[in-house]
Write an enzyme that holds these catalytic residues in place. Structure first.
Site, mmCIF file in Angstrom:
data_model
loop_
_atom_site.group_PDB
_atom_site.id
_atom_site.type_symbol
_atom_site.label_atom_id
_atom_site.label_comp_id
_atom_site.label_asym_id
_atom_site.label_seq_id
_atom_site.Cartn_x
_atom_site.Cartn_y
_atom_site.Cartn_z
ATOM 1 N N CYS A 2 24.333 55.673 94.742
ATOM 2 C CA CYS A 2 24.156 55.390 96.157
ATOM 3 C C CYS A 2 23.520 54.014 96.316
ATOM 4 C CB CYS A 2 23.252 56.428 96.782
ATOM 5 S SG CYS A 2 23.753 58.107 96.409
ATOM 6 N N ARG A 27 28.777 50.869 95.580
ATOM 7 C CA ARG A 27 28.048 51.861 94.778
ATOM 8 C C ARG A 27 28.373 53.291 95.184
ATOM 9 N NH1 ARG A 27 23.455 49.617 92.263
ATOM 10 N NH2 ARG A 27 22.497 51.660 92.243
ATOM 11 N N TRP A 74 26.986 58.596 97.774
ATOM 12 C CA TRP A 74 28.052 59.077 96.890
ATOM 13 C C TRP A 74 27.662 60.515 96.591
ATOM 14 C CZ3 TRP A 74 28.692 61.124 91.964
ATOM 15 C CH2 TRP A 74 29.980 61.031 91.414
ATOM 16 N N ASN A 100 18.373 58.008 95.663
ATOM 17 C CA ASN A 100 19.497 57.836 94.742
ATOM 18 C C ASN A 100 19.121 58.603 93.482
ATOM 19 O OD1 ASN A 100 21.563 56.965 93.128
ATOM 20 N ND2 ASN A 100 20.746 54.898 92.849
ATOM 21 N N GLY A 101 19.982 59.509 93.061
ATOM 22 C CA GLY A 101 19.686 60.275 91.848
ATOM 23 C C GLY A 101 19.896 61.746 92.082
ATOM 24 N N GLU A 487 42.643 50.551 78.691
ATOM 25 C CA GLU A 487 42.040 49.855 79.824
ATOM 26 C C GLU A 487 43.093 49.583 80.911
ATOM 27 O OE1 GLU A 487 39.242 49.386 80.944
ATOM 28 O OE2 GLU A 487 39.352 47.661 82.271
ATOM 29 N N LYS A 491 42.795 50.972 84.688
ATOM 30 C CA LYS A 491 42.820 50.092 85.866
ATOM 31 C C LYS A 491 43.839 50.608 86.868
ATOM 32 C CE LYS A 491 39.914 48.363 85.761
ATOM 33 N NZ LYS A 491 38.909 48.311 84.752
ATOM 34 N N GLU A 494 42.740 54.033 88.414
ATOM 35 C CA GLU A 494 41.548 53.918 89.273
ATOM 36 C C GLU A 494 41.893 53.410 90.666
ATOM 37 O OE1 GLU A 494 37.518 52.523 87.109
ATOM 38 O OE2 GLU A 494 39.132 51.103 86.921
ATOM 39 N N HIS A 510 54.657 61.451 68.827
ATOM 40 C CA HIS A 510 54.062 62.789 68.712
ATOM 41 C C HIS A 510 53.784 63.427 70.069
ATOM 42 C CE1 HIS A 510 53.749 62.218 64.434
ATOM 43 N NE2 HIS A 510 53.053 61.100 64.602
ATOM 44 N N LYS A 609 30.477 52.299 91.507
ATOM 45 C CA LYS A 609 30.297 51.206 90.554
ATOM 46 C C LYS A 609 29.219 51.518 89.529
ATOM 47 C CE LYS A 609 31.160 46.959 89.285
ATOM 48 N NZ LYS A 609 32.437 46.769 88.596
HETATM 49 C C1 G6P Z 1 31.855 53.496 86.520
HETATM 50 C C2 G6P Z 1 32.633 52.291 86.989
HETATM 51 C C3 G6P Z 1 33.409 51.698 85.818
HETATM 52 C C4 G6P Z 1 32.463 51.372 84.677
HETATM 53 C C5 G6P Z 1 31.651 52.592 84.258
HETATM 54 C C6 G6P Z 1 30.539 52.207 83.295
HETATM 55 O O1 G6P Z 1 32.724 54.514 86.190
HETATM 56 O O2 G6P Z 1 33.518 52.644 88.025
HETATM 57 O O3 G6P Z 1 34.067 50.515 86.243
HETATM 58 O O4 G6P Z 1 33.200 50.908 83.591
HETATM 59 O O5 G6P Z 1 31.014 53.171 85.400
HETATM 60 O O6 G6P Z 1 29.668 51.335 83.946
HETATM 61 P P1 G6P Z 1 28.700 50.302 83.261
HETATM 62 O O7 G6P Z 1 27.932 49.701 84.387
HETATM 63 O O8 G6P Z 1 27.838 51.095 82.325
HETATM 64 O O9 G6P Z 1 29.527 49.311 82.522
#
Ligand code: G6P
Length: 614
Positions: A2, A27, A74, A100-101, A487, A491, A494, A510, A609
């Site tokens: 959050c 966030r 969030w 937050n938490g 990755e 992407k 997401e 496989h 984020k």
């Molecule tokens: C979230 C974000 C990702 C990120 C991951 C780890 O899932 O959406 O983009 O890779 O957290 O975050 P960090 O800040 O530890 O790299």
């Protein structure tokens, strides 16, 4: 997760708080709320959905006053409703709280509060904090005391900010554990509080970081920070070099787009002061490891989450191959509960953009409990991962990354790991200075090569048009480009919600090969390297089954061009650096497809984020 913002000073608090929340919306973004004090009147406004809904609501129901707090949520406990949006009030209407938490023992506390006759207006764990604080406030008449007593009852990681209508002009805040940072911004006759620096960067670059088990009291002219036992803390002030412009979108349509295009700059900045081409040396003075320690290393354990975990997988190839140290990679969330066996010759490496991801931080704590040194690769200055790393932190210096899908931080992580691998290689004698010099030369050419890839964007428009209705996609790569495939798939899923899988190309036969038909886009990373011929065979296998091949190849590769439906060229580089270049087209592909599908690129649904909950 959050976002938290607070303000006290001469300005209209609503503007500062809502403006700051706008910078933190990445966030968490399912609902938002503010509480502004006008004298003893506590004005509470909350709205479901993005911040824009709250702003609209504020136009018809304005608030005024020069002290206030705000929150973007969030959801963890309780659905996305106005009642569950923060701030939450205590029973008597004396104070409001944002958090937050997660309050881990909230059910137990809730039970006790209900027994005492309290009723709950929301399903959140945060309301427990508000009600507890309210009761303590009634007893003590002091906001700090109320917070202090409440903290003693909470279990879990929490960042909390509260205001009371009886103490206008005062904010109290606390941090317990690793639920996310709290930064305090110092202005002239005004003070700011936020969960992340970009929220307050318009007003000040002078920042203090609140640590675990610290309580802060802010008025317009003063901030006092105490530990839970009451000891005053003499906090250092950090001056942040980021300018507000770098935290704004500028002419770009999305932050993600801006951050993709910032990569040549970010990849230049990470090298600054760290490479000495003349002597073939890597200078990582920020790491408190001497050559002897590096020489004796038996194993590196890398922990990370999400995109950073993909960077960790690629780093394994770099470090094992260049420095000949065994590397194990794990998700923070798995590592922490596995009772990992870490020997004395082990180094823990954590990789995290935000420096706040709770699972990664827990892994670092596990290492500390086992007396194992840790180092970190981090983007967010002063974040918890940077402070937990007793062996030092290698900062990415990529600047704030706002788009939820990580781009520039990912490629910067790869370069950081390469630097680390070279530094270890030099200390361990696995590379001679001349060889290190060749690697440095390749590294300094990377930003320019990334720039060249970014000059060609027409192909992505075409691909986005062709594949916008695809429901699945397969990404294939081998060796260090297998995590690049992971990755690329991450992407795409997401931000465009297309189901995508990354696979090691040799494993395709496989299972995933059964998915191939003439509609399935298969993105093949087929660089000119030691296993190029094997990758070529995999491309043939896809084509033989009618799949649509989008190949990422080394410049000038005609063999794959003849086979593939679409070819995207990237400049040649050393094999271990190909992941940096091969990633760029995958970022662009995901971005253009998401835009074409009308998705919310910077704030994809359900994601956040900084993930500060388990
Ligand atoms: C979230 C974000 C990702 C990120 C991951 C780890 O899932 O959406 O983009 O890779 O957290 O975050 P960090 O800040 O530890 O790299």
């Amino acid at each position: 997760m959050c976002g938290i913002v607070g303000y006290v000073g001469p300005r209209e608090a609503t503007d500062v708080v809502v403006g700051g929340l706008g910078r933190l919306e990445y966030r968490g973004y399912d609902s938002a709320g503010i509480a502004i004090l006008d004298g003893a009147e506590l004005q509470l406004r909350r709205s479901v959905g993005k911040l824009v809904n709250l702003s609209t609501h504020l136009r018809s129901h304005p608030t005024k006053g020069t002290c206030g707090i705000g929150h973007t949520r969030w959801a963890t406990h309780g659905g996305v409703t106005e009642e569950n949006a923060h701030p939450h009030r205590d029973a008597r209407g004396d104070l409001v709280v944002i958090q937050n938490g997660i309050v881990e023992n909230y059910l137990e506390l809730k039970g006790r509060l209900i027994e005492r006759g309290h009723t709950f207006q929301s399903q959140t764990d945060t309301e427990v904090i508000a009600l507890l604080m309210g009761d303590y406030y009634a007893e003590t008449g002091s906001l700090e005391q109320a917070l202090h007593h409440t903290l003693r009852e909470l279990r879990g990681g929490n960042a909390i900010v509260a205001v009371s209508r009886h103490e206008p002009g005062k904010l109290v805040a606390a941090r317990l554990g690793n639920a996310g940072g709290i930064v305090i911004g110092l202005g002239e006759g005004e003070l700011f509080i936020a969960s992340d620096i970009p929220a307050i960067l318009d007003y000040t670059q002078r920042i203090m970081f609140l640590e675990d088990c610290e309580i802060a009291t802010l008025t317009s002219s003063d901030v006092q920070i105490r530990q839970l036992d009451g000891t005053l803390v003499d906090k250092p002030i950090t001056t942040i070099q980021w300018d507000p412009v770098s935290a704004a979108k500028g002419d770009y349509k999305h932050f993600m787009q801006k951050e993709i295009f910032e990569q040549p700059r970010a990849l230049t900045d990470i090298l600054r002061g760290r490479v000495d081409l003349e002597h073939g040396a890597i200078l990582l003075d920020e790491l408190h490891l001497d050559d002897d320690e590096m020489w004796r290393l038996g194993r590196i354990y890398t922990v990370a989450c999400g995109t950073a975990w993909h960077a960790a997988l690629i780093g394994k190839y770099m470090i094992e191959s260049l420095a000949q140290v065994r590397v194990d990679v794990d998700y923070g969330s798995e590592f922490r509960y596995r009772k990992p066996l870490l020997g004395k010759d082990t180094l823990l490496l954590s990789i995290t953009q935000s420096g706040e991801t709770v699972d990664t931080l827990a892994a670092m704590e596990e290492a500390r409990n086992q007396d194992v040194r840790s180092i970190s690769i981090v983007n967010a200055i002063g974040s918890q991962a940077a402070r937990l790393a007793d062996g030092g932190t290698l900062y990415l210096h990529a600047g704030p990354e706002i788009g939820v899908a990580s781009t520039k931080a990912f490629t910067s992580m790869l370069v950081a790991e390469y630097l680390l691998a070279l530094r270890l290689a030099a200390a361990r004698g696995t590379l001679k200075p001349d060889q290190v010099r060749e690697h440095i030369q390749a590294l300094v050419e990377i930003p320019g090569k990334v720039g060249r890839i970014l000059e060609q964007t027409d192909i992505y428009e075409e691909l986005a048009t062709r594949f916008q209705h695809a429901t699945n996609a397969l990404f294939l790569g081998r060796q260090m480009n297998y995590p690049v495939a992971l990755e690329g798939a991450l992407k795409l899923k997401e931000i465009s919600y297309v189901h995508a899988e990354g696979y090691p190309a040799g494993e395709m036969k496989h299972g995933p090969i059964a998915l191939i038909d003439k509609e399935l886009p298969v993105i093949c990373i087929a660089m000119r390297d030691a296993i190029y011929e094997k990758m070529l065979s995999n491309v043939e296998q896809v084509k033989a089954r009618g799949g649509q091949v989008i190949a990422i190849v080394t410049e000038g590769d005609e063999r794959i061009r003849a086979l593939a439906d679409y070819t995207i060229e990237v400049p040649a580089t050393l094999p271990l650096l190909t992941p940096v270049l091969a990633t760029i087209p995958l970022q662009l592909l995901a971005y253009y497809v998401a835009v074409r599908r009308g998705a919310d690129v910077d704030q994809p649904r359900n994601l956040a984020k900084s993930v500060t909950v388990e």
